[in-house]
Design an enzyme around this catalytic site. Structure first.
Site, mmCIF file in Angstrom:
data_model
loop_
_atom_site.group_PDB
_atom_site.id
_atom_site.type_symbol
_atom_site.label_atom_id
_atom_site.label_comp_id
_atom_site.label_asym_id
_atom_site.label_seq_id
_atom_site.Cartn_x
_atom_site.Cartn_y
_atom_site.Cartn_z
ATOM 1 N N TRP A 325 0.840 -1.206 0.000
ATOM 2 C CA TRP A 325 0.000 0.000 0.000
ATOM 3 C C TRP A 325 0.875 1.257 0.000
ATOM 4 O O TRP A 325 0.541 2.258 -0.622
ATOM 5 C CB TRP A 325 -0.902 0.009 1.253
ATOM 6 C CG TRP A 325 -1.744 1.243 1.382
ATOM 7 C CD1 TRP A 325 -2.982 1.444 0.833
ATOM 8 C CD2 TRP A 325 -1.422 2.451 2.077
ATOM 9 N NE1 TRP A 325 -3.449 2.690 1.153
ATOM 10 C CE2 TRP A 325 -2.515 3.338 1.918
ATOM 11 C CE3 TRP A 325 -0.335 2.880 2.830
ATOM 12 C CZ2 TRP A 325 -2.539 4.607 2.472
ATOM 13 C CZ3 TRP A 325 -0.346 4.146 3.385
ATOM 14 C CH2 TRP A 325 -1.446 4.996 3.210
ATOM 15 N N HIS A 326 2.018 1.174 0.694
ATOM 16 C CA HIS A 326 2.875 2.350 0.811
ATOM 17 C C HIS A 326 3.569 2.710 -0.503
ATOM 18 O O HIS A 326 3.903 3.872 -0.730
ATOM 19 C CB HIS A 326 3.929 2.151 1.898
ATOM 20 C CG HIS A 326 3.368 2.316 3.278
ATOM 21 N ND1 HIS A 326 2.739 1.289 3.945
ATOM 22 C CD2 HIS A 326 3.312 3.388 4.102
ATOM 23 C CE1 HIS A 326 2.338 1.733 5.121
ATOM 24 N NE2 HIS A 326 2.660 3.002 5.244
ATOM 25 N N GLY A 327 3.837 1.743 -1.320
ATOM 26 C CA GLY A 327 4.506 2.078 -2.577
ATOM 27 C C GLY A 327 4.626 0.885 -3.486
ATOM 28 O O GLY A 327 4.684 -0.263 -3.027
#
Lengths: 494, 348
Positions: A325-327
């Site tokens: 989700w973060h990257g």
């Protein structure tokens, strides 16, 4: 638009004035807030406002239909429409390039000669945040957890309300929608609290993250040489501080801005570097994301209700997806995997000690991390617990390497520089930079340890006015003096 | 219910902050300091957006700090009736900006390229990073960033203490920095009287700097430090040919669109000039630029009126000399190089 900019200052003064004008009725004030939120978003890249509209309209109508539809097949179909709309958009903009790169790598490894043109996809700011905001609404409607939002205006404002729009806190419909139903205006007390939080958040972002720590972190992680051990550690600590002050600074500003307008947003950080263990860390770091992952991923996967081994699988799956989700990069997946591994170890220890861990489904939401409530033994401020908090902080720092490093080569270079002897390693950091990092990081760990059971406003309200005034003055003066330009928050890219 | 300390504390904050900031501002003004602008990416992007002015209204300058000190904007305006668009960046190689302008199909104007050989013929990423970053910022700047710049301009134009280079928190901490470990590169600190910046991005030295040999020696020491740090040998052979080919390609692109390009060797003096002549012999570098590109050039040493400036710290002109250099430059451009300034005032 970012909070740490003159544009926002002008924008906020106008919004605050309009919101407090007596001759506007509540509906007009809500329309003002909605238009302001669109301007807030469009000031970054105007065309992407269309995505926001699309997401809002799809989820409003699909959400209502989901709630009222009784036919199971149609309900599932509607859910799929919403998931395709939300996740499809997220996949295209955020993961499109990543998926294509991996697909290309895979087919080339299989012997096929496939070299597509590199897509030039711009990531809309905060897409992961507002997608999760709308997604939880749809899932809630599917599960009939709450009633659908009656008015499109209220739903649009829930999705778009500018304080939380681009980097959270990720809000749930019951947290925010009821606040739009009755007229709201900040009391003098709320306004003061909001201004205190706004100045504190800006201080964290502008003075500590940008002015004091970012240069050192960038220098160390941007180096192409093996580093001297001291520099590698200092650079990592600088990033550790930077990422906290950057993101927690944003959340603090968001809560403060909402408070100035008379609204309440959920807390997103609770002194995470004072955490004892990793479950505790996720109760304190990006709380609204970890709660989202818990409620919309971990628990639907079965949580800890289907036996020990299934729990381990669910934990790891949640953390891997949380990482992604973060990257869109494998380094973020490894970051998530490390956290998953830490949670595994913590669970093994807990199982070994026969700690009683309640099933998450029967524990009130908001009080638990993925592994349930905090064991009583960790609630005391003993020396042993302090050392456990330091150990947690140390291990969390190791995970930040994969979060910050642009690729595995850089991450490996950092790890070897930190944990092995590097003859003639590059020395990048000046004594002044190291003093800044040391003072700030020691300060942050001590502050988090002593503040771990309280909240900043609670402490502020108990202070004598002159002491609070003095601290607040120092914060504002340093903010004025730092003169940092309006750099974007790190989490905008997520 | 106990009374909240917040309202009283907020009043205290307002009072002390206003008094402190006002005192700080008055102190700096009393010290003789004048407004100086933050010469960061925002100001550069503001100027970059002006390259599309019609070619009879502005000339674009690229290069390094010499162009910024030596071209006096008011003098240029006075004698040509045109504005300057100053895109030169201190201590950097101008080629990334040259590439950017050459590849921008909408740029069809007049371009003056300053050649400081040690930077122009450098392949070090240290010398190209800043220009690349600024070009990227210009291309990606958001409406919000543009508006913030305008607000900041209003404030910076009124307040001396808003000088990020010298009075920001980091800059003030740097003045008391302790010694670093041997081997750590620490950026030297220029005296605040050396690098004042105007909104046009023109740099100038204060009269105090022009008369204070101690301050001048500090800067000379910094040049020595950079020289001792540099491990890069002057370009030669294929890498040199490659740089020249890139320069020619850029010139061709601009000229094909009707633009004009001229190269200028700005003055230096003393050991700096002697060192530059040794490291970068004129026939091997300067002359090759002109022969490869077919462009016209102006070398300060060819014109007696401007050949013997004494730069206070060997590398940049003081303000009064910048006026002389700019005046002569306009005359040479017009009379010798065939440049037309259609808005030139009649009395010049």
């Amino acid at each position: 638009m970012v909070f740490n900019s003159y544009t926002f200052l002008v924008f906020f003064i106008i919004v605050l004035t309009l919101h407090n004008l007596p001759f506007f009725n509540w509906k007009t004030k809500k329309i003002n807030l909605l238009l302001a939120s669109y301007i807030f978003y469009a000031a970054w890249n105007p065309p992407f406002i269309l995505l926001l509209w699309l997401s809002t309209v799809i989820d409003y109508f699909v959400g209502r239909a989901l709630y009222h539809q009784e036919n199971k097949t149609k309900r599932k179909l509607l859910l799929v429409v919403s998931l395709i709309g939300n996740l499809g958009m997220l996949c295209f903009f955020k993961y499109g390039t990543f998926l294509l790169e991996n697909f290309t790598y895979l087919v080339n490894a299989m012997g096929m000669d496939f070299h597509p043109a590199k897509p030039n996809i711009i990531l809309p700011a905060g897409i992961s945040f507002y997608t999760f905001t709308t997604l939880c609404y749809t899932v809630d409607m599917y599960q009939k957890k709450s009633k659908p939002v009656a008015k499109l205006l209220d739903f649009s404002l829930f999705v778009t309300f500018f304080p939380h729009l681009v980097a959270g806190p990720i809000v749930r419909p019951p947290q925010l929608v009821p606040q739009f139903e009755t007229p709201r205006k900040a009391t003098q007390h709320q306004l003061m609290q909001g201004l205190l939080l706004l100045s504190l958040g800006l201080f964290m972002k502008v003075v500590l993250a940008d002015s004091m720590l970012s240069q050192s972190a960038n220098a160390v992680f941007g180096s192409h040489d093996k580093l001297a051990t001291l520099d590698a550690w200092m650079g990592l600590l600088a990033f550790s501080g930077q990422i906290f002050f950057d993101f927690a600074g944003y959340s603090t500003c968001a809560i403060g801005v909402a408070s100035c307008l008379g609204f309440v947003l959920p807390h997103n950080f609770l002194y995470p570097y004072g955490a004892i263990g990793f479950s505790d860390f996720w109760r304190r770091w990006h709380i609204t994301l970890s709660a989202w992952l818990r409620d919309y991923l971990y628990i639907p996967l079965g949580g800890n209700r289907n036996g020990k081994y299934r729990t381990y699988f669910n934990l790891m799956a949640t953390m891997l997806l949380g990482g992604l989700w973060h990257g869109a990069s494998w380094t973020f997946v490894v970051w998530g995997a490390l956290h998953g591994f830490y949670l595994w170890v913590e669970k093994i220890v807990a199982d070994f000690r026969h700690d009683k861990v309640k099933a998450i489904a029967v524990t009130p939401a908001g009080e638990v991390g993925v592994l349930g409530p905090v064991p009583e033994i960790f609630k005391k401020k003993t020396l042993t617990n302090f050392f456990l908090a330091l150990l947690t902080f140390f291990l969390i720092n190791v995970t930040w390497i994969f979060f910050r490093a642009p690729d595995f080569t850089s991450a490996w270079r950092m790890l070897t520089s930190m944990f092995s002897y590097v003859p003639n390693g590059a020395m990048l950091l000046s004594t002044l930079s190291m003093i800044k990092i040391t003072v700030i990081l020691i300060g942050v760990v001590i502050a988090h340890w002593f503040m771990r059971d309280t909240k900043v406003l609670t402490v502020a309200e108990k202070m004598p006015w002159w002491l609070l005034g003095l601290i607040w003055t120092v914060i504002v003066l340093l903010l004025v003096l730092s003169q940092e330009s309006s750099s974007a928050f790190i989490y905008f890219q997520f | 219910m106990p009374t909240s300390p917040l309202p009283k504390a907020a009043f205290m904050v307002l009072l002390i902050v206003v008094i402190s900031v006002t005192s700080w501002e008055l102190y700096l003004r009393n010290k003789g300091m004048k407004i100086s602008y933050d010469d960061g990416k925002e100001l550069w992007a503001d100027k970059r957006a002006k390259v599309y002015l019609p070619s009879d209204q502005a000339t674009v300058f690229i290069g390094s700090s010499r162009n910024k000190y030596d071209i006096d904007a008011p003098t240029w305006k006075k004698f040509t009736g045109e504005s300057i668009v100053q895109l030169a960046i201190e201590g950097t190689n101008p080629l990334p900006i040259f590439d950017d302008l050459a590849n921008d199909k909408n740029f069809k104007g007049k371009l003056m390229v300053d050649v400081t050989e040690g930077l122009f013929f450098s392949l070090s990423p240290y010398n190209t990073g800043d220009p690349k970053e600024k070009v990227q910022y210009y291309k990606k700047r958001t409406p919000s960033e543009r508006f913030s710049f305008e607000v900041n301009h209003v404030l910076e134009s009124q307040l001396v203490f808003l000088d990020k280079g010298h009075y920001s928190l980091n800059a003030l901490l740097e003045t008391i920095r302790p010694k670093s470990r041997p081997g750590v590169f620490v950026e030297p600190l220029f005296p605040e009287d050396f690098d004042r910046v105007e909104f046009s991005r023109q740099d100038y030295m204060t009269p105090r700097f022009e008369s204070d040999t101690n301050l001048q020696n500090q800067v000379k020491g910094i040049w020595n430090f950079f020289r001792s740090m540099s491990k890069e040998k002057p370009l030669d052979g294929a890498p040199l040919d490659s740089v020249l080919a890139t320069v020619k390609a850029n010139v061709d692109k601009i000229q094909a669109r009707g633009g004009q390009v001229i190269f200028v060797r700005t003055p230096s003096s003393g050991p700096f000039w002697a060192g530059e002549q040794m490291g970068f012999p004129r026939e091997k570098y300067w002359e090759r630029i002109l022969s490869t590109t077919g462009c016209k050039g102006i070398h300060f040493a060819d014109y007696p009126a401007v050949a013997n400036f004494q730069c206070p710290e060997f590398s940049h002109l003081k303000r009064s000399d910048a006026v002389i250099w700019t005046t002569n430059l306009v005359e040479i451009l017009q009379k010798e190089k065939g440049w037309m300034f259609s808005h030139m005032p009649a009395n010049n």
